[in-house]
Design an enzyme around this catalytic site. Sequence first.
Site, PDB file in Angstrom:
ATOM      1  N   GLU A 256     -36.267   0.961 -97.702  1.00 21.51           N
ATOM      2  CA  GLU A 256     -37.416   0.139 -97.366  1.00 21.51           C
ATOM      3  C   GLU A 256     -37.820  -0.847 -98.450  1.00 21.51           C
ATOM      4  O   GLU A 256     -39.024  -1.027 -98.718  1.00 21.51           O
ATOM      5  CB  GLU A 256     -38.602   1.056 -97.056  1.00 21.51           C
ATOM      6  CG  GLU A 256     -39.110   1.887 -98.223  1.00 21.51           C
ATOM      7  CD  GLU A 256     -38.417   3.211 -98.442  1.00 21.51           C
ATOM      8  OE1 GLU A 256     -38.949   4.042 -99.193  1.00 21.51           O
ATOM      9  OE2 GLU A 256     -37.327   3.423 -97.857  1.00 21.51           O
ATOM     10  N   GLU A 286     -37.697   2.605 -91.239  1.00 18.61           N
ATOM     11  CA  GLU A 286     -37.729   1.760 -92.440  1.00 18.61           C
ATOM     12  C   GLU A 286     -38.869   0.741 -92.372  1.00 18.61           C
ATOM     13  O   GLU A 286     -39.492   0.426 -93.388  1.00 18.61           O
ATOM     14  CB  GLU A 286     -36.385   1.057 -92.620  1.00 18.61           C
ATOM     15  CG  GLU A 286     -35.191   1.993 -92.773  1.00 18.61           C
ATOM     16  CD  GLU A 286     -35.331   2.996 -93.903  1.00 18.61           C
ATOM     17  OE1 GLU A 286     -36.114   2.742 -94.844  1.00 18.61           O
ATOM     18  OE2 GLU A 286     -34.663   4.040 -93.859  1.00 18.61           O
TER      19      GLU A 286
END
Length: 761
Positions: A256, A286
């Site tokens: 992320e 994510e």
Amino acid sequence: MPVQAKDRHEYDLLDVAWDISFDFAKGTVKGDVTNTLKTTKDGALLVFDRPKLTIDSVKVDGKTVAFEQNDTVMAVRVKGRAGRVMKVRVQYHGAPEAGIYFVPAKYAFPAKTPVVYTQGEMVDNRYWLPTYDWPDDKATSQGTVHLPKGWKALSNGQLRGVTHGKTEDVWRWRISRPHSTYLISLVAGPYDIVDDGHANVPVSTWVPQGLADWGKVTFGGTDKVIAFYNKLTGFDYPWEKYSQSAVPDFMFGGMENVTCTTQTIGALFPPSYVGFSDATGLVAHELAHQWFGDTVTCPDWPHAWINEGWASFLPSFWTREKEGEAAYTMARQGTLDGAASTSIFQSDRAMIHTKYKDPFDLFDGFAYGGGAARMFMLMHEVGEDKFWPAVKAYLNERKFENVTTEQFFASFSKSVGRDLDAFRRQWFYTKGAPSLTLVRNGQQTVVKQAKYPLAYPVPLDVLLVDHDGKVEKRSLHLTEDAAIDIPGADGRLVVLDPDCWLMARLDYDAGYTAEDWKLLYRVAPNDGCRDRLLNGPMAKALTSPDWVELARRERNPRLLRNMVGRIDNADIVLELTNHADKQVATTALGSLGRFKGNDAVRAKLERVWKSPDFPEYMKNSALQALFQIEPSDALADEAWAKPSQMLGYQGQALGYWTGKADDKARRLCLTLVTSDATAEPLRISALRALGHIKDKPGSREVYDTLVGYLKERSNSPLRTAINALADYGDPAAAPLIEAHRNHSLFFVRQDVERALNRLKR
């Protein structure tokens, strides 16, 4: 000198401005970083993480200064009172083993171009960028990247410009809001950029050249998930843009990085796979991190659930929005049951765990599903109508800050108007999880709770079911006592936690018959409960005709897929190969391999395998079943020769040949691992197989080939070679593997330790 920068942190990091160039062929970097900071102590010692990098010079506010260093950090002593703002410029170079990765085109399948990418979490950005590399000090950042002509660079924040030179292009990015330094990211190579619409920010997908259509079908529609998360949390996506890139040789599914998530290239699929393959779960997870993990961030890794638990929790609500309540309850139930298994299996630790060897040890079933499960229970306890306003308040109160478990609960307690400390202590600082068993003795029905490692006080709903199908719900409260009678059971059937809100192991020792279980399945209040029943004691009680009966009635494809492998009637499984749901049909095709000697089954599989009218994923499933029914060299040759976008046919053929472990398999695998033309999935499979096939007597060709791969810089070939040498079993490889014991990448160190233990047996 400290071992790590966090051991003596005497400044507040304000900005990280980095400038990097690299030599792709050599795997080297040359960098220039300016860490802008404010001292927090008089005469501060400014310590920066920088293992295995060579420091060329250090300047403070433009003046060259002396610096100290050891194997892991560098430091500068400065004069003056606390509160002084200064710029520490570090010029450096090195050949990093981790943090930044140089992937040649031959390892980039399905791409055909090279890629450079960074991966910082948990503590790996320090291997290419001297800075404070811990999550508890947030700063803005800006990146400048020098690239070969024709390459593109993706980094955090907003693109501030591209300068095109004669021999290189220079890309400049800047992000204006503070974030933890492990989220600093770079992805570079010959990339195609696919526009993915606009939520409250522009959204795009970056894929290696030639894969734009793959990227569009895999990641397209992310803008809609952003808009949904904005509405759900009441807190709009707070960064400049959102991009997703696909990189090869990636050690995770996704990462992320703030504003620019990095995804594994393995998530990509071609347009022909739409309806069968789906990356929605990965995308939604994510993306959720941009709020939970990036906007609010754990200060240290024992509180990693602040990041990962929330990112595992939020996607279930996109599932509810997109697919409906049935899919949502199944997602919730799966999360709760998985988390219970983790907590009970690892009953020697609580959710918040401070005794660990490596930060990665904490990124497990506790941080991900464990955190999500606890948030489901918290939402149920306070009510969803109060829960999401509390989320909004939490994000607004703590945005761009680091948050501990205690601070999270303080915020939520304030918002919902009740003290949640008992919940915090029980579910985050107490070992284990409830383990409940339903016991029926005559007319009496009792819920027993295991006392190891301890019993939990928990609320428990039960469903009482008459044999004519009438239902009644009761709410109990289990204390630390060993058992509790269920009032009103009176011989009726009972389902524990029918609405799926409790993280607990649920067992039944009630003597229920197959007819009892089918009745409970029919009256269950939701599909999460049905899925739990299917995978519990019910599975042992039902016969094939019972499964056929359930399958004929079932309308939920997710539940139906769980039944296919339990049906021993070839005619029914053949029917299911024509199901409208592509995953049900494909699962049924693969399941036909159980029915050897059935002419209709063989005809169906042959038709799917040979006809151009069926998609590749169905052909792949049919091929799998054919190899079960009648494996042969002829079938393997046919599979190897048939074109395949995802290499599934070739992978199965290779598996057939290597399973024989003969001279032909050895020669084929050696050819595959020594040719640059080999697609990476086949190379890795062949490398892995060589460890089992081994050498002919008197030969060392396989051994020497595997040893040669120990020189690889790409992590997948290197790690596969280490494990293959452990399979090969020659102790002579031990000192060669030992040379990687202090490798920068955690996964390599882990593989080395395991391989050496195996070779010493």
